[in-house]
Design a protein around this motif. Structure first.
Motif, short mmCIF file in Angstrom:
data_model
loop_
_atom_site.label_atom_id
_atom_site.label_comp_id
_atom_site.label_asym_id
_atom_site.label_seq_id
_atom_site.Cartn_x
_atom_site.Cartn_y
_atom_site.Cartn_z
N LYS A 9 43.16 39.94 39.93
CA LYS A 9 43.55 40.02 41.43
C LYS A 9 44.32 38.74 41.85
N TRP A 10 45.02 38.21 41.03
CA TRP A 10 45.84 36.95 41.21
C TRP A 10 46.96 37.32 42.23
N LEU A 11 47.48 38.62 41.84
CA LEU A 11 49.00 39.14 42.49
C LEU A 11 48.62 40.30 43.13
N GLU A 37 44.18 30.84 38.93
CA GLU A 37 44.79 31.33 39.89
C GLU A 37 45.82 30.21 40.47
N ALA A 38 45.08 29.17 40.68
CA ALA A 38 45.75 27.96 41.16
C ALA A 38 46.73 27.77 40.53
N ASP A 39 47.08 27.79 39.08
CA ASP A 39 48.24 27.61 38.29
C ASP A 39 49.45 28.46 38.62
N LEU A 40 49.29 29.64 39.50
CA LEU A 40 50.29 30.50 40.01
C LEU A 40 51.26 29.32 40.31
#
Length: 307
Positions: free
Chosen positions: A231-233, A203-206
């Motif tokens: 559930k990252w976005l 997720e951090a790579d978003l």
């Protein structure tokens, strides 16, 4: 059936302009019903419908509780089509209307066309590998339409606004309503989109994707697993047959495999650029330009060039 009258129903005022534009292109008369306040209806009066009826659910009622009253309104016409916004509440309402109007419900319709006197409804089937055209043989028909299917008219007509005269009938009562904390973006209106797939490791790579989006002046969207599984976005950010269908000038797909469900939501884009380390990924069959490579090397290089 010819169905010269179309009823458009939504629990979101922002969806009315698109739905009414699609309805107005194939019908002589369009009536919009908004499940919202008088103020919301006044703000949505320029939706292009001939008339706009507003209904503010009260006493714990929800839109589908007004299905019987809506069906009575529809039956004032000898024949009519009902278009419902493809939300959770909208689908519940569509199902009830199908029963009350004694007709079928077609879900996720992506086109409406006239063929002589017939009103033809088109939708993807079999997971998106085929397009089916169908017509209603009964006087009434119900269908759901998602965002991005129709384009809002450039200069829509002003609708005559009036309250909807109908009472709720339902066995359930809403006891609380908690607004979603997640924020979404208007992908339908976006000219450029950075499309994030399961190739993203964490997720951090978003943040890397957001930096590319900022350099391009783009919004960030995603495939369904990124929103629903990881559930990252927010769910409102996923594009596909059952999600948002977009038509931007440019989509940059990062780590997107290119499954048909997702392609059905982005294949109307003017230009698709794909970055994927798997040279056999299906996305390359649908891309205008493709880069076979590690997105963690390609994206930083793009950002540097664009900054």
């Amino acid at each position: 059936m010819s169905m010269q009258t179309i009823f458009v129903m939504s629990d979101e005022a922002s969806a009315l302009s698109e739905l009414c534009a699609g309805a107005g292109a194939v019908a002589a008369r369009v009536t919009a019903i908004l499940f919202g306040s008088e103020a919301e209806a006044a703000g949505a009066a320029g939706c292009g419908a001939d008339r706009l009826l507003y209904c503010q659910p009260s006493d714990g009622a929800v839109p589908e509780d007004y299905a019987a009253a809506v069906a009575q309104e529809v039956k004032k016409e000898a024949s009519a089509l009902v278009i419902v916004n493809n939300t959770i509440r909208g689908r519940c309402l569509a199902g009830k209307l199908g029963v009350l109007l004694d007709t079928a419900v077609l879900t996720s319709v992506n086109a409406l066309e006239r063929s002589g006197e017939e009103l033809v409804c088109c939708r993807m089937v079999y997971g998106g590998i085929a397009q089916r055209s169908e017509v209603f043989t009964k006087p009434y028909g119900v269908l759901t339409v998602g965002g991005g299917v129709f384009e809002a008219a450039a200069e829509p007509a002003q609708a005559a606004v009036a309250p909807f005269e109908g009472l709720p009938q339902g066995g359930l009562k809403r006891i609380a309503c908690t607004p979603k904390k997640e924020g979404g973006v208007d992908l339908v209106a976006a000219k450029r989109i950075v499309d994030v797939g399961r190739g993203l490791a964490q997720e951090a790579d978003l943040e890397l994707c957001r930096k590319l989006a900022a350099a391009l002046g783009a919004e960030v969207g995603c495939s369904r697993p990124v929103a629903e599984n990881n559930k990252w976005l927010p769910k409102s950010n996923y594009m596909g047959i059952t999600g948002v269908q977009v038509k931007p000038e440019l989509i940059v797909a990062l780590g997107v495999s290119g499954q048909i469900q997702h392609i059905g939501g982005i294949n109307k884009s003017r230009v698709i650029v794909a970055v994927n380390k798997d040279k056999s990924a299906p996305i390359f069959k649908n891309a205008d330009f493709g880069v076979v490579g590690d997105l963690y090397k390609v994206v930083p290089a793009l950002i540097e060039k664009l900054s």
